[in-house]
Design a protein around this motif. Structure first.
Motif, PDB file in Angstrom:
ATOM      1  N   ILE A   6      50.156  52.754  51.310  1.00 16.08           N
ATOM      2  CA  ILE A   6      50.217  51.763  52.384  1.00 16.08           C
ATOM      3  C   ILE A   6      50.719  50.443  51.815  1.00 16.08           C
ATOM      4  O   ILE A   6      50.779  50.262  50.602  1.00 16.08           O
ATOM      5  N   ASP A   7      51.083  49.547  52.693  1.00 18.90           N
ATOM      6  CA  ASP A   7      51.692  48.284  52.298  1.00 18.90           C
ATOM      7  C   ASP A   7      50.629  47.240  51.928  1.00 18.90           C
ATOM      8  O   ASP A   7      50.582  46.156  52.497  1.00 18.90           O
ATOM      9  N   ARG A   8      49.769  47.596  51.004  1.00 23.81           N
ATOM     10  CA  ARG A   8      48.744  46.707  50.473  1.00 23.81           C
ATOM     11  C   ARG A   8      48.633  46.996  48.988  1.00 23.81           C
ATOM     12  O   ARG A   8      48.862  48.110  48.539  1.00 23.81           O
ATOM     13  N   SER A   9      48.243  45.991  48.233  1.00 19.09           N
ATOM     14  CA  SER A   9      48.048  46.217  46.804  1.00 19.09           C
ATOM     15  C   SER A   9      47.250  45.076  46.205  1.00 19.09           C
ATOM     16  O   SER A   9      47.175  43.983  46.772  1.00 19.09           O
ATOM     17  N   ASP A  10      46.654  45.353  45.064  1.00 17.69           N
ATOM     18  CA  ASP A  10      46.122  44.305  44.203  1.00 17.69           C
ATOM     19  C   ASP A  10      47.217  43.985  43.203  1.00 17.69           C
ATOM     20  O   ASP A  10      48.171  44.751  43.034  1.00 17.69           O
ATOM     21  N   THR A  11      47.079  42.867  42.547  1.00 18.43           N
ATOM     22  CA  THR A  11      47.982  42.504  41.462  1.00 18.43           C
ATOM     23  C   THR A  11      47.128  42.320  40.217  1.00 18.43           C
ATOM     24  O   THR A  11      46.123  41.608  40.250  1.00 18.43           O
ATOM     25  N   LEU A  12      47.516  42.989  39.144  1.00 22.45           N
ATOM     26  CA  LEU A  12      46.762  42.934  37.896  1.00 22.45           C
ATOM     27  C   LEU A  12      47.506  42.101  36.862  1.00 22.45           C
ATOM     28  O   LEU A  12      48.734  42.123  36.800  1.00 22.45           O
ATOM     29  N   HIS A  13      46.740  41.387  36.053  1.00 24.64           N
ATOM     30  CA  HIS A  13      47.285  40.552  34.972  1.00 24.64           C
ATOM     31  C   HIS A  13      46.528  40.910  33.699  1.00 24.64           C
ATOM     32  O   HIS A  13      45.298  40.861  33.670  1.00 24.64           O
ATOM     33  N   PHE A  14      47.259  41.279  32.653  1.00 21.75           N
ATOM     34  CA  PHE A  14      46.662  41.702  31.393  1.00 21.75           C
ATOM     35  C   PHE A  14      47.014  40.716  30.291  1.00 21.75           C
ATOM     36  O   PHE A  14      48.173  40.318  30.161  1.00 21.75           O
ATOM     37  N   ASP A  15      46.028  40.349  29.493  1.00 20.44           N
ATOM     38  CA  ASP A  15      46.234  39.497  28.325  1.00 20.44           C
ATOM     39  C   ASP A  15      45.542  40.127  27.128  1.00 20.44           C
ATOM     40  O   ASP A  15      44.391  40.567  27.224  1.00 20.44           O
ATOM     41  N   LEU A  16      46.261  40.198  25.991  1.00 20.48           N
ATOM     42  CA  LEU A  16      45.663  40.728  24.768  1.00 20.48           C
ATOM     43  C   LEU A  16      44.559  39.799  24.277  1.00 20.48           C
ATOM     44  O   LEU A  16      44.636  38.580  24.420  1.00 20.48           O
ATOM     45  N   ARG A  17      43.558  40.394  23.688  1.00 18.77           N
ATOM     46  CA  ARG A  17      42.449  39.651  23.104  1.00 18.77           C
ATOM     47  C   ARG A  17      42.522  39.789  21.579  1.00 18.77           C
ATOM     48  O   ARG A  17      43.208  40.652  21.055  1.00 18.77           O
ATOM     49  N   ASP A  18      41.777  38.931  20.895  1.00 19.93           N
ATOM     50  CA  ASP A  18      41.723  38.998  19.435  1.00 19.93           C
ATOM     51  C   ASP A  18      40.633  39.942  18.933  1.00 19.93           C
ATOM     52  O   ASP A  18      40.441  40.087  17.728  1.00 19.93           O
TER      53      ASP A  18
END
Length: 96
Positions: free
Chosen positions: A37-49
């Motif tokens: 369907i025309d819905r979504s979440d948006t994910l953002h990934f950042d590396l950790r130390d």
């Protein structure tokens, strides 16, 4: 690269869903028919130390121990460790 942002996580509508069993890892075996369907979440990934996987946004009603995003990332982390003999860098994940 230390970050990967604006990754769509499309939603789906289950038209048919039947639980046919359970795997040893606790996940269910499913038969499913679904429609994107025309819905979504948006994910953002950042590396950790470190090697931790953490969610940096609050998702009301979803405690971290039940969050499917974190469970999937931890499963990938465990498989990486099995194949390479070490853990990969950790991730911070934000959900919009």
């Amino acid at each position: 690269m230390r970050a990967l942002h604006d990754c769509p996580a499309p939603a789906k509508l289950n038209l048919f869903l039947h639980v046919v069993g359970r795997r040893p890892d606790g996940y269910h075996l499913l038969q499913s028919v679904f429609q994107l369907i025309d819905r979504s979440d948006t994910l953002h990934f950042d590396l950790r130390d470190d090697d931790r996987i953490v969610r940096t946004t609050d998702v009301p009603g979803v405690p971290e121990e039940h969050d499917l995003i974190l469970r999937a990332l931890r499963a990938l982390q465990a498989e990486y460790a099995r194949r390479h003999g070490r853990l990969p860098p950790g991730l911070s994940v934000a959900v919009d």
